[in-house]
Design a protein around this motif. Structure first.
Motif, PDB file in Angstrom:
ATOM      1  N   GLU A 155       6.243   3.021   7.600  1.00  0.00           N
ATOM      2  CA  GLU A 155       5.575   2.295   6.515  1.00  0.00           C
ATOM      3  C   GLU A 155       6.393   2.364   5.234  1.00  0.00           C
ATOM      4  O   GLU A 155       6.455   1.399   4.473  1.00  0.00           O
ATOM      5  CB  GLU A 155       4.185   2.887   6.255  1.00  0.00           C
ATOM      6  N   SER A 209       1.409  11.356  -3.544  1.00  0.00           N
ATOM      7  CA  SER A 209       0.985  11.377  -2.138  1.00  0.00           C
ATOM      8  C   SER A 209       1.897  12.352  -1.390  1.00  0.00           C
ATOM      9  O   SER A 209       2.945  12.719  -1.884  1.00  0.00           O
ATOM     10  CB  SER A 209       1.133   9.995  -1.501  1.00  0.00           C
ATOM     11  N   PRO A 210       1.485  12.712  -0.164  1.00  0.00           N
ATOM     12  CA  PRO A 210       2.371  13.578   0.617  1.00  0.00           C
ATOM     13  C   PRO A 210       3.643  12.845   1.009  1.00  0.00           C
ATOM     14  O   PRO A 210       3.674  11.608   1.032  1.00  0.00           O
ATOM     15  CB  PRO A 210       1.541  13.909   1.870  1.00  0.00           C
ATOM     16  N   PRO A 219       5.903  11.025   3.362  1.00  0.00           N
ATOM     17  CA  PRO A 219       5.495  10.295   4.570  1.00  0.00           C
ATOM     18  C   PRO A 219       5.878  11.054   5.840  1.00  0.00           C
ATOM     19  O   PRO A 219       6.903  11.726   5.886  1.00  0.00           O
ATOM     20  CB  PRO A 219       6.281   8.984   4.460  1.00  0.00           C
ATOM     21  N   THR A 220       5.050  10.935   6.830  1.00  0.00           N
ATOM     22  CA  THR A 220       5.264  11.715   8.048  1.00  0.00           C
ATOM     23  C   THR A 220       6.183  10.994   9.010  1.00  0.00           C
ATOM     24  O   THR A 220       6.213   9.761   9.072  1.00  0.00           O
ATOM     25  CB  THR A 220       3.928  11.965   8.774  1.00  0.00           C
ATOM     26  N   GLU A 247       3.630  16.285   9.559  1.00  0.00           N
ATOM     27  CA  GLU A 247       3.489  16.419   8.120  1.00  0.00           C
ATOM     28  C   GLU A 247       4.429  17.532   7.652  1.00  0.00           C
ATOM     29  O   GLU A 247       4.467  18.592   8.279  1.00  0.00           O
ATOM     30  CB  GLU A 247       2.064  16.831   7.754  1.00  0.00           C
ATOM     31  N   ASP A 288       0.853  -1.196   0.000  1.00  0.00           N
ATOM     32  CA  ASP A 288       0.000   0.000   0.000  1.00  0.00           C
ATOM     33  C   ASP A 288       0.884   1.239   0.000  1.00  0.00           C
ATOM     34  O   ASP A 288       2.049   1.175   0.395  1.00  0.00           O
ATOM     35  CB  ASP A 288      -0.889   0.024   1.245  1.00  0.00           C
ATOM     36  N   ILE A 289       0.294   2.345  -0.397  1.00  0.00           N
ATOM     37  CA  ILE A 289       1.054   3.594  -0.395  1.00  0.00           C
ATOM     38  C   ILE A 289       1.383   3.982   1.043  1.00  0.00           C
ATOM     39  O   ILE A 289       0.474   4.110   1.868  1.00  0.00           O
ATOM     40  CB  ILE A 289       0.261   4.714  -1.099  1.00  0.00           C
ATOM     41  N   THR A 341       2.260   6.023   4.387  1.00  0.00           N
ATOM     42  CA  THR A 341       1.945   7.374   4.850  1.00  0.00           C
ATOM     43  C   THR A 341       2.882   7.825   5.964  1.00  0.00           C
ATOM     44  O   THR A 341       2.977   9.007   6.240  1.00  0.00           O
ATOM     45  CB  THR A 341       0.499   7.456   5.394  1.00  0.00           C
ATOM     46  N   THR A 342       3.602   6.890   6.593  1.00  0.00           N
ATOM     47  CA  THR A 342       4.572   7.273   7.605  1.00  0.00           C
ATOM     48  C   THR A 342       5.943   6.774   7.173  1.00  0.00           C
ATOM     49  O   THR A 342       6.057   5.934   6.271  1.00  0.00           O
ATOM     50  CB  THR A 342       4.251   6.645   8.974  1.00  0.00           C
TER      51      THR A 342
END
Lengths: 470, 317
Positions: free
Chosen positions: A234, A347-348, A350-351, A355, A227-228, A230-231
């Motif tokens: 991940e 996507s942004p 990753p945090t 962010e 999956d894409i 986000t952190t």
């Protein structure tokens, strides 16, 4: 025969003497071109040397606004997209022929710009504007011209050196004109404005912006069942899974502050404090981010463009050499023209702790020697007005620097929300280039396995101290 | 009485060098180039000297006098020392090799062979092509997966592999080989110019000298080392001077090959690149002017030394 060769030799001597007496065939620095922009430099990715607005732009990138999906508010796309006059704009009392000087990013961008300039001419009929392209090394050419008093009416100033130019006295403070014409500065994102301000004065108004995001190859992620992310955790896991599933280099990671800085901020660190008065590179947060970046290189999860033999990460993404890249919105036009078959998702970044992303911009500014300061201001305030910037960004190449301008191009719409948590990617204070050079050189060495986080911090600190002290 | 001295000297001078009218005509002919030289060359150097002792803004001009501060900072700067070291290494390799190759090409081209004009043009061609374009081409050739490594791979024995260079060696991206690569590039591109200088000089050597040597029974090798090489002494001086100056002014190849920092790891940092950085990346005009003055002094001294070494008028003239 003998005479002919003697004549040829002496002619060569004369030519060489005229060129500065070199035995090597020297060319003026202006003619050499930007190494990054030509994509020829093995050691530097294009977008550092060629800031976002100069990044590869091509025919298809200029998706006109009317191609964007429906649902746009008609009052925005209506008058602003045409070259017609803007009602209610205060042109002032001046008139004359104006010259706008800038670097060129290709015919498409120039076409869009011309449209906005036509709109200005229609709004303020007393003025005509011609756009003058400075070929080659924009900064040095423009700076020497400004230094000698030979100033165009309006010109671009890139964020990377804006603070230095302010210090060199080549930019006119705008505060008097801003208050005299009640020009609304509140709409500009503060982070985009800051590089053009010094000691509570404003010397330029950002004309647009670009931000970094994460681009992931849809097919490669799906094949690996990832999956894409986000952190940051991940992201690391995703890269490991990708590598196990056969992607040699999952991530392309340019070894420079203009990319790595986004992760420094994501971890809560950065190069300097928000007000640019103290270093932040030696903070635990920044060190943690650097440790993580170097770990990615050590584990073979990331490589920089020279290590992969590509010009920049957009190329690595387009050629499917990597599954994940961290580039700005300028990647969009390059992908849609050069690699139209590659499906990717934006996507942004990753945090980590927060962010974060980096922003890049250039401003319109004029010189204290401006031949027609009223005209300079009229054109500047038009180009950076809500209407002017709407028309400019409708061209689909860049994001606005004002929060009240609507983003209409579908790919850019994906990047637009990142502005809320963007930090300036360069030009935080005078002497920025030395800080950036020190950091980038040490980071590149460390990415090659010749250095640690300590080395990067120790190489960067003296440059920051020199800049803060001077 | 006071005016008599100079007047008499002038008279002596005019009689030695032709009439007064001729002197005026001579100066008249060179007036414009002389004026340009004085203003653009000498004037710039003097102006740079002034800039270097002030704090100088691009627009504001002189701010305050800072004396020799820039020079002190410059001489203790590690990057500048690295630049001097790089440029000195570069000159030590490039100048002799360039001269040797230039002389070899000149002798070959001067021999009576078929297609003489073609070879002259072919050898000179790299010198007239834009160095920026050639450098970009060279960067492509020297890429890890480039033509150069490709040719190495196709050879039965790769001599460079024996020296420890991996098949996919990144020539310009590795600090130890970047400068060497740029040296090779410049030796190749500039030897054509050196050939031209040597060729012009070779053709001034009288045929009679060679005939006399042949009658005395000298072979080709002896003729070259005993006749040609010594008689080319003025050319050696000229070529060496031009070549050293060119080497010390290394800029475009380093800039295009390694960016403004002479990457990797300052291995391509040259004095002019350092100057460029000071002026246009650090916006320190006075510091850049100081670099320019120091470079001028280095070149000036190097040229004086060369003049002492080979510049004296040969005994046979």
């Amino acid at each position: 025969m003998r005479n002919r060769w003697l004549a040829a030799a002496s002619a060569t001597v004369l030519v060489l003497a005229a060129c500065g007496g070199g035995g090597t065939a020297t060319v003026a620095p202006v003619a050499t071109g930007t190494p990054g922009a030509s994509g020829a430099s093995p050691t530097e990715a294009p977008p550092t040397e060629a800031p976002p607005t100069e990044a590869p732009t091509t025919e298809a990138s200029a998706s006109p606004a009317d191609e964007s999906p429906g649902g746009e508010s008609p009052d925005v796309s209506g008058p602003a997209t045409s070259s017609g006059p803007v009602e209610g704009f205060d042109c002032g009392a001046g008139s004359g022929d104006l010259t706008l000087s800038g670097f060129s990013a290709g015919g498409v961008e120039e076409g869009i710009l011309r449209g906005v300039l036509d709109s200005f001419e229609a709004t303020c009929p007393g003025y005509t504007v011609s756009f003058e392209v400075i070929a080659g090394e924009y900064g040095p050419v423009m700076l020497t011209r400004l230094g000698s008093g030979d100033a165009p009416d309006l010109f671009y100033v890139q964020q990377g050196y804006s603070q230095d130019w302010i210090q060199q006295g080549v930019l006119q403070p705008l505060d008097d004109r801003i208050s005299a014409t009640s020009f609304d500065m509140s709409a500009f994102y503060p982070g985009y404005l800051a590089p053009f301000q010094q000691e509570a004065q404003t010397f330029g108004v950002p004309k647009d912006s670009s931000v970094l995001g994460m681009q992931t190859n849809d097919e490669m992620l799906a094949d690996a069942g990832v999956d894409i992310p986000t952190t940051v955790e991940e992201l690391q896991t995703a890269a490991q899974v990708l590598k196990e599933s056969g992607v040699d280099t999952p991530m392309c990671f340019a070894s420079e502050y203009a990319r790595a800085g986004a992760f420094l901020h994501a971890y809560g660190g950065g190069m300097l404090t928000e007000d640019a008065t103290a270093e932040l590179i030696d903070s635990p947060e920044s060190r943690e981010a650097l440790d993580w970046i170097l770990q990615m290189h050590q584990d073979g999860l990331a490589q920089n463009p020279p290590q992969m033999g590509v010009d920049w990460c957009g190329q690595a993404l387009g050629e499917e050499r990597v599954a994940i890249a961290f580039e700005g919105n300028w990647v969009g036009p390059a992908m849609s023209t050069t690699y139209p078959d590659i499906a990717y998702t934006v996507s942004p970044i990753p945090t980590g702790a927060e962010e974060a992303t980096l922003s890049f911009t250039a401003a319109y500014a004029f010189s204290p020697d401006s031949p027609n300061p009223d005209g300079s201001w009229a054109l500047l305030s038009f180009m950076t007005s809500q209407e002017g910037m709407q028309q400019w960004t409708n061209g689909g190449l860049v994001l606005p620097s004002r929060s009240d301008v609507e983003v209409q191009e579908p790919t850019l719409q994906l990047y637009a929300p990142f502005a809320e948590f963007a930090h300036p990617g360069e030009g935080l204070l005078p002497g920025w280039s030395q800080i950036q050079d020190a950091f980038n050189g040490a980071l590149r060495n460390a990415a090659d396995g010749n250095g640690t986080t300590d080395d990067i911090v120790n190489a960067t600190l003296p440059a920051i101290q020199a800049a803060l002290g001077g | 009485m006071a005016a008599a001295g100079p007047a008499r000297r002038l008279t002596r001078w005019t009689s030695a060098y032709g009439g007064r009218r001729e002197i005026l005509a001579g100066y008249g002919l060179i007036a414009i180039p002389l004026l340009l030289f004085l203003v653009l060359n000498i004037g710039s150097i003097v102006f740079a000297l002034v800039i270097s002792v002030f704090e100088w803004q691009f627009r504001g001009g002189a701010q305050e006098a800072i004396g020799l501060e820039n020079y002190q900072r410059l001489l203790s700067d590690q990057t500048f020392q690295k630049a001097i070291y790089n440029v000195a290494t570069y000159a030590l390799w490039v100048v002799p090799l360039q001269m040797a190759l230039g002389l070899l090409l000149a002798v070959i081209v001067n021999a009576k062979i078929r297609g003489q004009t073609f070879f002259r043009a072919a050898f000179y061609f790299p010198a007239i092509a834009s160095s920026a374009a050639i450098t970009v081409l060279f960067i492509f050739i020297m890429q890890p997966q480039g033509l150069f490594n490709g040719i190495r791979a196709s050879l039965p024995i790769d001599p460079l592999a024996a020296l420890g260079f991996a098949p996919g060696h990144n020539w310009l991206g590795t600090a130890t080989t970047a400068l060497g690569s740029i040296m090779a590039l410049n030796i190749w591109t500039t030897s054509g110019t050196m050939m031209l200088f040597y060729l012009a000089s070779l053709q001034t050597i009288s045929r009679e000298v060679y005939e006399a040597a042949r009658i005395d029974g000298a072979n080709t090798w002896q003729t070259f080392w005993r006749i040609t090489f010594p008689l080319l002494r003025p050319a050696h001086f000229f070529v060496a001077t031009v070549s050293v100056i060119g080497a010390l002014q290394l800029f475009d190849q380093a800039y295009i090959g390694g960016g403004s920092n002479g990457d990797p790891n300052f291995s391509l940092m040259s004095i002019v690149l350092y100057l460029y950085n000071a002026a246009f990346r650090q916006f320190n005009l006075d510091y850049a002017a100081a670099v320019g003055i120091v470079l001028f002094l280095i070149i000036f001294v190097a040229t004086l030394i060369q003049r002492q070494l080979f510049g004296r008028t040969p005994s046979w003239q």
